[in-house]
Design a protein around this motif. Structure first.
Motif, short mmCIF file in Angstrom:
data_model
loop_
_atom_site.label_atom_id
_atom_site.label_comp_id
_atom_site.label_asym_id
_atom_site.label_seq_id
_atom_site.Cartn_x
_atom_site.Cartn_y
_atom_site.Cartn_z
N PRO A 305 -8.42 -18.40 82.23
CA PRO A 305 -8.24 -17.18 83.03
C PRO A 305 -6.80 -17.00 83.51
O PRO A 305 -6.32 -15.87 83.61
N SER A 306 -6.10 -18.12 83.75
CA SER A 306 -4.70 -18.03 84.19
C SER A 306 -3.82 -17.49 83.06
O SER A 306 -2.94 -16.64 83.30
N ILE A 307 -4.05 -17.96 81.84
CA ILE A 307 -3.30 -17.45 80.68
C ILE A 307 -3.58 -15.97 80.50
O ILE A 307 -2.68 -15.15 80.32
N HIS A 308 -4.88 -15.61 80.55
CA HIS A 308 -5.29 -14.22 80.40
C HIS A 308 -4.62 -13.34 81.45
O HIS A 308 -4.09 -12.26 81.14
N ALA A 309 -4.62 -13.80 82.70
CA ALA A 309 -4.04 -13.02 83.80
C ALA A 309 -2.54 -12.81 83.59
O ALA A 309 -2.02 -11.71 83.81
N ARG A 310 -1.83 -13.86 83.19
CA ARG A 310 -0.38 -13.75 82.97
C ARG A 310 -0.07 -12.76 81.85
O ARG A 310 0.86 -11.95 81.96
N ILE A 330 8.48 -11.05 80.07
CA ILE A 330 8.79 -12.14 79.13
C ILE A 330 8.59 -13.49 79.82
O ILE A 330 8.04 -14.43 79.23
N ARG A 331 9.00 -13.57 81.07
CA ARG A 331 8.84 -14.83 81.82
C ARG A 331 7.36 -15.21 81.95
O ARG A 331 6.98 -16.35 81.73
N TYR A 332 6.53 -14.23 82.28
CA TYR A 332 5.09 -14.50 82.42
C TYR A 332 4.46 -14.86 81.06
O TYR A 332 3.57 -15.71 80.99
N SER A 333 4.93 -14.23 79.99
CA SER A 333 4.39 -14.53 78.66
C SER A 333 4.75 -15.94 78.23
O SER A 333 3.92 -16.64 77.62
N LYS A 334 5.96 -16.38 78.56
CA LYS A 334 6.37 -17.74 78.19
C LYS A 334 5.60 -18.78 79.00
O LYS A 334 5.28 -19.86 78.48
N LEU A 335 5.30 -18.47 80.26
CA LEU A 335 4.47 -19.37 81.06
C LEU A 335 3.05 -19.47 80.48
O LEU A 335 2.45 -20.54 80.44
N ALA A 336 2.55 -18.35 80.00
CA ALA A 336 1.22 -18.33 79.37
C ALA A 336 1.23 -19.15 78.09
O ALA A 336 0.30 -19.92 77.82
N LEU A 337 2.31 -19.01 77.31
CA LEU A 337 2.44 -19.77 76.07
C LEU A 337 2.46 -21.27 76.34
O LEU A 337 1.80 -22.06 75.65
N LYS A 338 3.22 -21.66 77.37
CA LYS A 338 3.31 -23.08 77.72
C LYS A 338 1.93 -23.64 78.11
O LYS A 338 1.56 -24.74 77.70
N MET A 339 1.17 -22.86 78.85
CA MET A 339 -0.17 -23.31 79.26
C MET A 339 -1.11 -23.36 78.06
O MET A 339 -1.94 -24.27 77.94
N ALA A 340 -1.00 -22.39 77.15
CA ALA A 340 -1.84 -22.37 75.94
C ALA A 340 -1.55 -23.59 75.07
O ALA A 340 -2.46 -24.19 74.47
N GLU A 341 -0.26 -23.99 75.02
CA GLU A 341 0.11 -25.20 74.27
C GLU A 341 -0.46 -26.45 74.94
O GLU A 341 -0.91 -27.38 74.27
N THR A 342 -0.46 -26.46 76.27
CA THR A 342 -0.96 -27.62 77.02
C THR A 342 -2.45 -27.86 76.75
O THR A 342 -2.88 -28.99 76.55
N ILE A 343 -3.23 -26.75 76.72
CA ILE A 343 -4.68 -26.92 76.50
C ILE A 343 -5.05 -26.77 75.02
O ILE A 343 -6.21 -26.88 74.65
N ASN A 344 -4.04 -26.50 74.18
CA ASN A 344 -4.23 -26.36 72.73
C ASN A 344 -5.31 -25.33 72.40
O ASN A 344 -6.20 -25.56 71.59
N SER A 345 -5.19 -24.16 73.02
CA SER A 345 -6.12 -23.06 72.74
C SER A 345 -5.52 -22.16 71.67
O SER A 345 -4.51 -21.47 71.90
N ILE A 346 -6.12 -22.15 70.49
CA ILE A 346 -5.57 -21.39 69.36
C ILE A 346 -5.58 -19.89 69.64
O ILE A 346 -4.60 -19.19 69.36
N ARG A 347 -6.66 -19.39 70.20
CA ARG A 347 -6.74 -17.95 70.50
C ARG A 347 -5.64 -17.52 71.47
O ARG A 347 -4.97 -16.51 71.26
N TRP A 348 -5.44 -18.33 72.53
CA TRP A 348 -4.44 -17.94 73.51
C TRP A 348 -3.02 -18.18 73.01
O TRP A 348 -2.09 -17.49 73.45
N LEU A 349 -2.84 -19.13 72.09
CA LEU A 349 -1.53 -19.28 71.44
C LEU A 349 -1.21 -18.02 70.65
O LEU A 349 -0.09 -17.51 70.67
N SER A 350 -2.23 -17.51 69.94
CA SER A 350 -2.04 -16.28 69.16
C SER A 350 -1.69 -15.11 70.07
O SER A 350 -0.73 -14.37 69.82
#
Length: 435
Positions: A305-310, A330-350
């Motif tokens: 939900p945090s990635i989605h919100a960002r 852009i800053r919020y998108s990069k924070l979302a990307l970092k979190m998606a990498e941390t949890i290894n969520s393919i959908r949210w990485l995309s």
């Protein structure tokens, strides 16, 4: 090679068998009590495991886990446990895109499956009869925490299925029940009601864009502001609830912002709406500052939900013509990307790479982001995501004069869009048309 699911099954069977052997030496009454305690603990453990699996993008595994917990609760004849585990199954079905199954599972959880046929538009009764029946059967539900959760989920699933009138009725009746017991669920129900009114507003806006008959178009144009104002009222009511959590307030702010930006665009094309247009524009700026100033609220959400919100916030900011806001996006998108990498969520990485692609101003970087986003989407066969990046790549190749590559990506995007439209939304004509 033995699969992890098989290992889990054998391990569970072994533990259950060993525990039963150990308690056989007790008296009959103690044996029954210990067996029930063990089964109840096992069901609770399975419930927690399912939530962990769902958080890691393993919805199919979560579904199987919750089906096992449901079996145990049925064995224990634990009505509340059965209801809760069926509500959990609905979450897994939704994550898998199986919204009709999710809807039917919720009806089963609430013991409404033999009374209502609201999950399939083809079987629906006339709107007035349907509303009266929904009001009557929901009014008979006990306002327990688990029932209110199930009803709120039912309203949300009906919204996704395009059953907007039914969703609105379910959620309004659920709010009435929640108020009887001053439930903590009230804030979530207000959020859901705001979302359904926003969906009705959006559907009306879609219709107004293709209807040519002047009188009908004028009638819709008169209703659109009413629905926008009603949705805003629900969000504002939620935001003003005393002691509301930061995360609930953030979700209301984000959905509030999405609506304001959409409404501002619509108002800009309406004659004699200059004052309201200016007022909405000012509200957008105030709300953007509130969300950014309280960015710690994003940390209170669980990872997905945090990635989605960002990304939601970033996409909204990208629609406002302001370079400073684009850099924040852009800053919020990069924070979302970092979190998606941390949890290894393919959908949210995309989604994260795709959002960065839309925000980038350099063609090469934009193209690289979209290629990465598409690669992740294709790796999990997510046609509902892939078509967006194929369309974007088609536009880039077209501008570069690479006609063949542009056509390939446009054709692939169309094929994926058709697949989503036909398979996911086949039962609802209005939803198909909007899509």
């Amino acid at each position: 090679m033995i699969s992890p699911q098989c290992c889990f099954k054998y391990l569970f069977s072994g533990i259950l068998g060993l525990s039963l052997i150990l308690i056989q030496s007790s008296s009959p009454a103690q044996t029954v009590k210990k067996e029930k305690e063990f089964l109840k603990n096992q069901a609770a453990s399975l419930t927690s495991s399912g939530h962990e699996q769902l958080a890691l993008d393993r919805a199919d595994e979560a579904l199987k886990t919750w089906q096992e917990s449901t079996k145990i609760y049925r064995q224990l004849n634990d009505r509340e446990g059965i209801t809760e585990s069926l509500i959990n199954q609905n979450l897994a079905f939704q994550a898998l895109g199986l919204h009709k199954q999710a809807c039917n599972t919720l009806l089963e959880a609430l013991k409404l499956n033999t009374i209502l046929d609201i999950c399939d538009p083809i079987l629906q009764q006339p709107a007035i009869d349907q509303k009266e029946q929904l009001t009557a059967v929901i009014g008979k539900q006990k306002p327990t925490s688990v029932n209110l959760l199930g009803l709120q989920n039912l309203g949300e699933v009906l919204r996704i299925l395009g059953q907007l009138n039914e969703s609105e009725t379910v959620l309004q009746e659920t709010l009435t029940l929640a108020k009887l017991v001053s439930s903590s669920k009230i804030s979530g129900i207000y959020l859901s009601l705001g979302n359904i009114e926003q969906s009705i507003y959006q559907q009306l806006q879609d219709k107004s864009s293709w209807i040519e008959e002047p009188l009908f178009r004028e009638q819709i144009a008169n209703i659109i502001p009413q629905k926008a104002q009603k949705s805003l009222w629900y969000y504002q009511t939620l935001e003003n609830i005393p002691n509301i959590s930061k995360s609930a307030k953030l979700q209301a702010h984000l959905n509030h912002l999405t609506l304001l930006i959409s409404w501002e665009k619509w108002l800009s094309n309406q004659p004699n709406q200059a004052n309201l247009h200016q007022k909405v524009n000012q509200q957008i700026r105030v709300l953007v500052n509130q969300i950014d100033d309280n960015s710690s609220a994003f940390l209170e959400l669980s990872p997905e939900p945090s990635i989605h919100a960002r990304l939601n916030f970033a996409n909204n900011l990208s629609q406002i013509p302001d370079e400073q806001l684009k850099s924040i996006a852009i800053r919020y998108s990069k924070l979302a990307l970092k979190m998606a990498e941390t949890i290894n969520s393919i959908r949210w990485l995309s989604y994260s790479f795709g959002t960065l692609g839309k925000l980038s101003t350099q063609t090469e970087q934009k193209q690289a982001y979209f290629k990465k986003a598409l690669g992740f989407a294709q790796s999990i066969r997510a046609s509902d995501i892939a078509y967006q990046w194929q369309q974007q790549l088609g536009l880039i190749y077209q501008k570069q004069g690479k006609t063949e590559l542009a056509i390939q990506n446009y054709n692939a995007a169309l094929a994926n869009m058709t697949q989503v439209r036909d398979s996911l939304l086949s039962s609802n004509g209005d939803l198909q048309l909007s899509f």
